[in-house]
Scaffold this motif. Structure first.
Motif, PDB file in Angstrom:
ATOM      1  N   HIS A   1       1.812   1.213 -11.728  1.00 35.35           N
ATOM      2  CA  HIS A   1       0.899   1.249 -10.580  1.00 35.35           C
ATOM      3  C   HIS A   1       1.336   2.311  -9.569  1.00 35.35           C
ATOM      4  O   HIS A   1       0.507   3.089  -9.066  1.00 35.35           O
TER       5      HIS A   1
ATOM      6  N   ARG B   1       5.542   3.548   1.418  1.00 37.93           N
ATOM      7  CA  ARG B   1       5.168   2.309   0.730  1.00 37.93           C
ATOM      8  C   ARG B   1       5.373   1.175   1.731  1.00 37.93           C
ATOM      9  O   ARG B   1       6.516   0.811   2.030  1.00 37.93           O
TER      10      ARG B   1
ATOM     11  N   PRO C   1       0.830  -1.217   0.000  1.00 32.67           N
ATOM     12  CA  PRO C   1       0.000   0.000   0.000  1.00 32.67           C
ATOM     13  C   PRO C   1       0.860   1.263   0.000  1.00 32.67           C
ATOM     14  O   PRO C   1       1.902   1.326   0.656  1.00 32.67           O
ATOM     15  N   ILE C   2       0.411   2.261  -0.753  1.00 31.76           N
ATOM     16  CA  ILE C   2       1.177   3.502  -0.930  1.00 31.76           C
ATOM     17  C   ILE C   2       0.346   4.690  -0.464  1.00 31.76           C
ATOM     18  O   ILE C   2      -0.842   4.798  -0.782  1.00 31.76           O
TER      19      ILE C   2
ATOM     20  N   LYS D   1      -2.256  10.644  -7.121  1.00 32.57           N
ATOM     21  CA  LYS D   1      -3.340  11.023  -6.209  1.00 32.57           C
ATOM     22  C   LYS D   1      -2.924  12.197  -5.320  1.00 32.57           C
ATOM     23  O   LYS D   1      -3.765  12.961  -4.850  1.00 32.57           O
TER      24      LYS D   1
ATOM     25  N   SER E   1       0.566   5.791 -10.691  1.00 30.94           N
ATOM     26  CA  SER E   1      -0.859   6.069 -10.527  1.00 30.94           C
ATOM     27  C   SER E   1      -1.171   6.465  -9.088  1.00 30.94           C
ATOM     28  O   SER E   1      -1.942   7.407  -8.841  1.00 30.94           O
ATOM     29  N   GLU E   2      -0.560   5.777  -8.123  1.00 25.85           N
ATOM     30  CA  GLU E   2      -0.778   6.108  -6.712  1.00 25.85           C
ATOM     31  C   GLU E   2      -0.175   7.478  -6.376  1.00 25.85           C
ATOM     32  O   GLU E   2      -0.757   8.245  -5.609  1.00 25.85           O
TER      33      GLU E   2
ATOM     34  N   SER F   1       0.956   8.954  -0.470  1.00 30.58           N
ATOM     35  CA  SER F   1       1.835  10.062  -0.858  1.00 30.58           C
ATOM     36  C   SER F   1       1.239  11.371  -0.366  1.00 30.58           C
ATOM     37  O   SER F   1       0.031  11.589  -0.477  1.00 30.58           O
TER      38      SER F   1
END
Length: 710
Positions: free
Chosen positions: A536, A348, A329-330, A543, A539-540, A332
């Motif tokens: 991936h 992360r 799981p990330i 956010k 993409s995180e 930011s």
């Protein structure tokens, strides 16, 4: 007196020579490798017995650059080589990584490899030459080294791979769109052992092709080292790997299930405590003789490895329960710190980096004194790994080799997306504070740095993310490639494979192999899996911030650039720097001029920048004929008035050009110090300026009468 053995071959664009038997004859092995006119001496010594109770392999590699090699005297007060430079530290690591796994398992004797640059032709980088020299010296030393290895540098121009491109080509990589790759690969005859690279958004296929190309091109070098060894190698050291199979069986019997239960715990701190408790429980069931066996630590590590590796390959089960290709799981965040120019916190799983961006001026560029010449760097990245990040007490001080290496890896990953110095005339400094670590803090640094720079308003070409891949390769050929490895998976696995890049391509690849059996198929799988992980993560990251901010922090300097003719530089600087000092003092802005006539004006105050700009412009610009200027009367004479109208430039307004009526004397309407509007009529035959007032409205500065001034 000397028993010299010398071998040479044509390799790429130059001759490679290996020589031994003349220099440093008391070392266990010494080889001078020369490529072109770049020469590196590698001397190897090793202890003939291990230190009692030592359960690790104490290999040390030192790469030293001597300034005399390039006909230079070191800078600084002491005028001698002092602490290792960043290049020396990175090259020491570069040589260490491929040779360390090739010593016979169980060999715990101290080994020292010293590589000294004796000559540098300013064309061939000594790092690959040093790697070859170290491999050759180890191969002839008699040490239980299962080499030789060789290394090669690979460039990529117009879709073609280039063997051993020049120092200048690689130094100017960022500024030359034709040069897209700087890759160093090392390996044995059968396998690739190490890759280190800086790339400009290459595809996975292009990177894999570069690795294969480098491995193919180094094969003749390996043959040359073998040929040297056939004539010059010492008798092999009589070493028998210790047989600790009985001890391992006892350890396994006493604690295999305990170790499995410990590795079933997903939280790192709890798992670490449980593993330590399992080891203590195992020791409690061993005999006194078994506890004193120097191989006990190795046996315990082997049990840990067997438990972790077996579950991964057979069951696809990882320590924390993830699938093989799943990223942790990330979270930011950006803009955490109020006074910094840009900041980001990238988390992360149990790995976290706080990255801060500072924008500076040309005065903040780093001056680098290198063998091939002095140059400046306007992009700095510093990585810190304090003990608390892994919940430990320990040394806290200047950066070590690991911190320098991880910082440089992140630097390489981000280099490709930075704006050019002409578009963004700032010095950028990134500092990555690793606040938690459980696997690949260097890749967390890449992600956090990308977000931090975007938060600071740096116009990156694209965001960059990085991911660390792992490998478990069993003796029967079965393997599993792991995405986003944990610290334990790195420690007990067979590969550390870090890939960073944008959505469009790879910007950095670093690979270390602990076994000599990786195939192109495994590398291809790892690269493909890494791309999915990277996309991936990007993409995180989006956010938190999808693109760079359009506004700088209120505390960041603003920099404007202007280009002036080179023949005007002296006028802006003035005698002894008098003019530029006046500009700086009057405006409050910092002013930096380079030899090409590019001027950078910096200040957090926009008015200060504009004031300095106007002052410089008034010095270097030329007045335009027919244009109206505001000036000041500096002297009145019988035939007219002299007006200072453009910087330090004065011109004459003839008495007939003051008003549309006859005047007895200019002083009838003018006085010294009075501000007036004047039109530049032109220049006379002697270059003197002719001005006029009568056709300009003295209230508004606009031309009120359109007539021929003649």
């Amino acid at each position: 007196m000397f028993n010299i053995v010398k071998k040479e071959m044509e390799w790429g664009h130059d001759t490679l020579t290996l020589e031994t038997g003349k220099i440093a004859r008391q070392a266990d092995g010494c080889v001078v490798a020369t490529y072109g006119e770049t020469s590196v001496m590698a001397a190897v010594t090793y202890a003939k017995a291990p230190k009692p109770g030592q359960d690790f392999f104490p290999l040390t590699v030192h790469y030293n650059e001597k300034y005399y090699a390039a006909g230079k005297i070191p800078g600084g007060f002491f005028k001698r080589e002092a602490r290792p430079t960043e290049k020396e530290t990175l090259t020491s690591r570069l040589i260490d990584r491929p040779i360390r796994p090739l010593f016979v398992e169980g060999f715990k004797n101290e080994v020292l490899v010293i590589c000294t640059v004796l000559s540098h032709d300013l064309e061939n980088d000594p790092d690959v030459v040093a790697m070859i020299a170290a491999s050759a010296a180890l191969t002839i030393s008699g040490a239980p080294f299962m080499g030789p290895i060789a290394g090669a540098r690979v460039g990529f121009v117009d879709g073609e791979y280039v063997l051993n491109p020049s120092v200048d080509d690689m130094q100017g990589l960022k500024n030359d769109p034709e040069q897209r790759l700087d890759l160093v690969v090392a390996g044995t005859k059968d396998a690739v052992m190490m890759v280190e690279s800086e790339a400009y958004e290459l595809s996975e296929a292009e990177m894999l092709g570069a690795v294969k190309f480098g491995h193919e091109q180094m094969q003749p070098v390996i043959d040359l080292i073998v040929s040297l060894a056939e004539d010059a190698a010492k008798e092999p050291f009589d070493f028998q790997a210790p047989d600790y199979s009985a001890l391992y069986d006892a350890v396994k019997s006493a604690g295999e299930q305990r170790m499995r239960d410990a590795y079933a715990i997903t939280d790192k701190q709890e798992r670490t405590s449980a593993v330590s408790a399992a080891k203590e429980a195992i020791k409690a069931e061993l005999t006194e003789a078994q506890l004193e066996d120097p191989n006990l630590g190795t046996a315990l590590k082997k049990l840990e490895s067997a438990v972790l590796r077996g579950d991964v390959v057979k069951n696809g089960k990882r320590i924390d329960g993830r699938a093989l290709d799943t990223v942790r799981p990330i979270v930011s965040e950006v803009g955490l710190l109020p006074r910094t120019h840009g900041s980001a916190l990238f988390t992360r799983g149990e790995t976290q980096g706080l990255v801060v961006t500072t924008l500076g001026t040309g005065d903040d560029e780093q001056f680098i004194d290198a063998l091939h010449g002095n140059f400046k760097s306007n992009f700095l990245l510093h990585y810190n790994f304090p003990p608390y990040s892994v919940g430990e007490v320990g040394r806290f001080g200047p950066p070590g080799r690991r911190e320098i290496g991880h910082g440089k890896l992140a630097w390489r990953a981000l280099q490709a997306v930075l704006p050019s110095a002409t578009d963004f005339p700032y010095t950028i400094r990134l500092v990555s504070e690793i606040t938690e670590s459980n696997g690949s803090s260097s890749m967390a640094t890449v992600c956090g740095s990308s977000l931090s720079m975007m938060d600071a308003g740096v116009p990156l070409k694209a965001p960059v993310a990085g991911v660390a891949m792992g490998l478990v390769l069993e003796s029967d050929g079965d393997y599993a490639v792991l995405t986003d490895i944990l610290g334990d998976e790195d420690h007990l696995g067979d590969m550390d494979f870090k890939v960073a890049g944008t959505e469009d391509g790879i910007t950095s690849l670093q690979m270390d192999i602990k076994v000599a059996g990786i195939t192109p198929e495994i590398m291809e799988t790892a690269l493909a899996q890494a791309k999915n992980g990277r996309v991936h993560i990007l993409s995180e990251m989006s956010k938190a911030l999808a693109e760079g901010r359009s506004e700088f922090s209120a505390h960041a300097p603003r920099i404007e650039t202007m280009q002036i003719p080179t023949d005007k530089i002296r006028e802006v600087i003035g005698s002894g720097g008098k003019v530029i000092r006046e500009i700086v003092e009057t405006s409050g802005a910092k002013v930096d001029i380079n030899d090409d006539g590019v001027i950078k004006i910096a200040s957090a105050n926009g008015e200060a920048i504009q004031k300095a700009y106007d002052m410089i412009y008034s010095i270097v610009a030329e007045p335009e004929e027919g244009k109206v200027y505001k000036g000041k009367v500096v002297k009145i004479v019988d035939f007219g008035a002299f007006v200072n109208f453009f910087g330090k430039r004065d011109g004459l307004v003839h008495v007939s050009q003051i008003e549309n009526k006859r005047l007895n004397h200019p002083s009838d309407v003018l006085k010294e110090g009075q501000e007036v509007w004047v039109k530049l009529l032109g220049f006379d035959d002697r270059g003197k300026v002719r001005l006029a007032m009568k056709m300009v409205d003295q209230e508004t500065g606009e031309e009120s009468v359109k007539e021929d001034a003649e």
